[in-house]
Design an enzyme around this catalytic site. Structure first.
Site, mmCIF file in Angstrom:
data_model
loop_
_atom_site.group_PDB
_atom_site.id
_atom_site.type_symbol
_atom_site.label_atom_id
_atom_site.label_comp_id
_atom_site.label_asym_id
_atom_site.label_seq_id
_atom_site.Cartn_x
_atom_site.Cartn_y
_atom_site.Cartn_z
ATOM 1 N N THR A 1 36.427 24.535 40.032
ATOM 2 C CA THR A 1 37.876 24.202 38.906
ATOM 3 C C THR A 1 37.934 23.840 40.442
ATOM 4 O O THR A 1 37.858 23.965 41.872
ATOM 5 C CB THR A 1 38.808 24.436 38.800
ATOM 6 O OG1 THR A 1 40.185 24.340 38.739
ATOM 7 C CG2 THR A 1 39.396 26.283 39.647
ATOM 8 N N ASN B 1 41.653 23.557 40.794
ATOM 9 C CA ASN B 1 43.337 24.209 40.137
ATOM 10 C C ASN B 1 43.567 22.794 39.207
ATOM 11 O O ASN B 1 43.133 22.710 38.142
ATOM 12 C CB ASN B 1 43.927 24.970 40.703
ATOM 13 C CG ASN B 1 45.413 25.414 40.065
ATOM 14 O OD1 ASN B 1 45.068 26.379 38.677
ATOM 15 N ND2 ASN B 1 46.051 25.769 41.229
ATOM 16 N N THR C 1 31.844 46.630 43.967
ATOM 17 C CA THR C 1 31.093 45.724 43.243
ATOM 18 C C THR C 1 30.055 44.705 42.930
ATOM 19 O O THR C 1 29.674 44.290 42.216
ATOM 20 C CB THR C 1 32.504 44.823 42.043
ATOM 21 O OG1 THR C 1 33.097 43.766 42.751
ATOM 22 C CG2 THR C 1 33.229 45.935 41.622
ATOM 23 N N ARG D 1 34.777 31.897 44.263
ATOM 24 C CA ARG D 1 36.097 31.357 43.726
ATOM 25 C C ARG D 1 36.455 30.678 45.386
ATOM 26 O O ARG D 1 36.169 31.197 46.955
ATOM 27 C CB ARG D 1 37.308 32.941 43.796
ATOM 28 C CG ARG D 1 38.279 32.518 43.849
ATOM 29 C CD ARG D 1 38.518 32.121 42.232
ATOM 30 N NE ARG D 1 39.880 32.061 41.939
ATOM 31 C CZ ARG D 1 40.499 30.975 41.429
ATOM 32 N NH1 ARG D 1 40.304 29.780 41.372
ATOM 33 N NH2 ARG D 1 41.895 31.401 41.013
ATOM 34 N N ASP E 1 47.361 30.240 42.760
ATOM 35 C CA ASP E 1 46.924 31.020 41.572
ATOM 36 C C ASP E 1 47.437 32.812 42.011
ATOM 37 O O ASP E 1 47.279 33.968 41.979
ATOM 38 C CB ASP E 1 45.671 31.023 41.727
ATOM 39 C CG ASP E 1 45.060 30.534 40.337
ATOM 40 O OD1 ASP E 1 46.376 29.874 39.421
ATOM 41 O OD2 ASP E 1 44.255 29.694 39.799
HETATM 42 N N1 GLY Z 1 42.910 27.325 38.547
HETATM 43 C C1 GLY Z 1 42.952 28.050 37.461
HETATM 44 C C2 GLY Z 1 42.192 29.398 37.143
HETATM 45 O O1 GLY Z 1 41.660 29.537 38.105
HETATM 46 O O2 GLY Z 1 42.572 30.883 35.979
#
Ligand code: GLY
Length: 605
Positions: free
Chosen positions: A421, A423, A403, A124, A445
């Protein structure tokens, strides 16, 4: 058992889901180009009878674009495993699917080893070290949403390259040169523009024209000149960026020329990402979030994604009812699922955050008893009054902050599920000059301010506020399902913002409860509720009129399309593995489906 399957037959399962659809939630977005919510080539109203799933005997790749699926299958043909195929597909998507395929974004990967252990790689995006909440507030303390949606302040530090290379290094069998060759070829030599991409790039002209490098790479210079179907789309600078990654590995992106180009452009234009942020970025291996559903084992992505926790909660609640008997999308089924979704999304808003920065009560939320208690207020005749649907109180005491976990293996029987993604479609709309790739707008987000929803209408609490080095909560739900015998059963995931979770959940139920094949399970009409807004949404041709009438009679505000009639449903990419009843009979078969709402492809070997 999965162990019986040969290397070729079993190390070949891969699913890669690219996310890029943009929702406005119930707050209006500017009505320009690519924030329309439609992925290039969407066939959003296709919910009719599904054709037969793609069939193969030696493995399969399902992704949002055929060329990317083929890149993965090319690795399988060379003897590579599912991770090799996933990484090749991921890099190829960065070339042929600029809408969402990316090296300037991030994602999550779930990997099942042949012997059945499952791990995940969190890649991420991360808030840059200079990111604070104030950056996204005006002098009066109001959230300035546009800053997190478009332009230089919208981007988190990208994670895709680190994630793909970590997976390859730790679980792959082929070298970087081999797995990146299809992507580099597609960028350097180009590919004929499909209708969907040509049209979409033309439509996005105004978005790209606002940023000179984006205009340079993804327009023809002025609005009167348009891309034509079939013309070769060559991306020379992107090819060079990929070659630097191929030659130097992670350092070829996070240090050296690419990092300099990226950081300089951001610093010159008021952005936050600097060279140190890039150099310090690491993908993180984490335990999956796992639950059982009617004897099946379901493994998905844990925090900072909310996907795995929410899917476990939804399944735990669904398991309490005879969904098959209640009927596919009958009023009693939709009523129960709608009530479940409201409660789960209320929990998502309150409890989810980056587990390296805040305490997330994952274990408490996914306990079976927790959803039993959450559903105690369910009334089969009437919706629970909105004011009383709030987040629950999961058990916190035994929750661990630590974790991270590594489980490394390399043999046959492997499955990989990735959701990736930028986004929004084309992310922040900013392309790196000299690099040729779009940057994400994942900062949206985060919760910019408690009470202010993101692009998808999702809200949250201070657990998901912007803070340096923090990863923003996601809905991405790459998932792997094993059957009651412990054999690999299904690989599934979807794009679609807040509908990612409910899409993945419903496809799993369609297969397990309603006995649908994977194609039908994916194409079947869906419902969605995310607590706020207070609307039960359904897809066109999904609920007969008497069902919507029955739901209204129970008090539901029901609406076709997500958020005011706009049909923005995730395009799932999935595959199902069938095992022979007779061990001496024909071997394992792979059945795949790319959502008919989009333009992807399942390609088998
Ligand atoms: N950008 C959408 C998500 O990560 O849920």
């Amino acid at each position: 058992m999965i162990r019986r399957i040969t290397v070729r037959a079993c190390g070949l399962v891969f699913l890669l889901t690219a996310i890029g659809v943009v929702f406005s939630g119930w707050t209006p977005l500017p009505s320009t180009g690519t924030d329309s919510g439609h992925e290039p080539g969407d066939r959003v109203e296709s919910t009719g009878p599904a054709p037969t799933p793609e069939y193969a005997e030696n493995g399969m790749v399902v992704s949002a674009k055929r060329r990317a699926s083929e890149a993965g299958v090319e690795m399988l043909r060379k003897g590579g495993n599912a991770v090799d195929a996933a990484v090749a597909t991921g890099f190829a998507l960065a070339v042929v699917h600029p809408w969402a395929g990316n090296i300037g974004g991030g994602g999550f990967m779930v990997i099942r080893m042949p012997a059945g252990s499952v791990t995940t790689i969190d890649h991420r995006e991360e808030a840059p070290s200079g990111a604070t909440q104030d950056v996204y507030l005006d002098d009066e303390g109001n959230a300035v949403r546009e800053r997190s949606r478009r332009g230089y302040l919208a981007s988190g530090v990208p994670g895709t390259v680190a994630g793909l290379l970590k997976a390859l290094d730790e679980h792959g069998t082929l070298d970087r040169e081999t797995v990146m060759a299809p992507a580099i070829r597609l960028a350097r030599e180009g590919f004929p523009l499909p209708h969907s991409l040509a049209e979409d790039l033309n439509d996005a002209y105004e978005d790209f024209a606002a940023f000179p490098p984006s205009k340079k790479y993804f327009t023809k210079g002025d609005s009167t000149k348009t891309y034509r179907v079939g013309e070769m789309f060559v991306q020379k600078d992107l090819a060079q960026t990929l070659i630097r990654i191929r030659n130097q590995g992670k350092d070829g992106f996070y240090e050296g020329r690419t990092a300099e180009l990226l950081a300089e452009q951001f610093q010159e234009n008021g952005g936050l990402i600097d060279e140190q942020d890039l150099a310090e970025y690491e993908a993180v291996e984490r335990d999956p979030v796992s639950t059982t559903y009617r004897g099946y084992e379901v493994h998905s992505m844990g925090p900072p994604s909310s996907g795995g926790v929410a899917i476990a909660q939804l399944l735990n609640a669904a398991e309490r009812k005879p969904i098959e008997k209640m009927g596919f999308n009958s009023s009693s089924t939709v009523h129960y699922l709608g009530e479940t979704m409201r409660r789960v999304y209320a929990d998502r808003a309150k409890w989810l955050g980056d587990p390296d920065h805040v305490e997330v009560p994952t274990e408490g939320l996914i306990q079976k008893d927790y959803m039993r208690d959450r559903m105690a207020s369910f009334n089969s005749d009437r919706i629970t009054p909105s004011d009383s649907v709030k987040a629950g109180q999961p058990m916190l005491a035994s929750e661990s902050m630590e974790t991270s976990h590594y489980s490394v293996a390399d043999s046959s029987g492997m499955a990989v599920s990735v959701t990736t993604t930028l986004n929004s479609g084309y992310g922040s709309k900013v392309v790196i000059d000299g690099g040729g790739f779009f940057m994400n707008n994942e900062m949206n987000d985060f919760v910019l301010k408690p009470g202010v929803p993101n692009l998808y209408g999702l809200s949250g609490t201070k657990r998901n506020l912007v803070a340096p080095g923090r990863r923003m909560v996601s809905s991405m739900s790459p998932t792997i399902v094993e059957d009651p015998q412990g054999q690999l059963f299904m690989v599934i995931g979807a794009p679609g913002g807040s509908t990612i979770i409910t899409t993945t959940f419903q496809v799993i139920m369609n297969v397990i409860d309603h006995g649908m094949d994977i194609e039908r399970a994916i194409s079947a009409g869906r419902i969605h509720h995310q607590w706020k807004p207070r609307i039960l949404s359904y897809e066109k041709n999904t609920l007969p009129q008497d069902v919507t009438w029955n739901l209204r009679a129970r008090g539901w505000p029901v609406e076709m399309g997500v958020f005011g009639g706009i049909p923005r449903w995730g395009r799932a990419q999935g595959l199902r593995i069938k095992h022979p009843a007779d061990p001496q009979g024909p071997s394992v078969t792979f059945h795949g489906s790319s959502d008919p709402r989009g333009t992807g492809a399942a390609v088998g070997l």
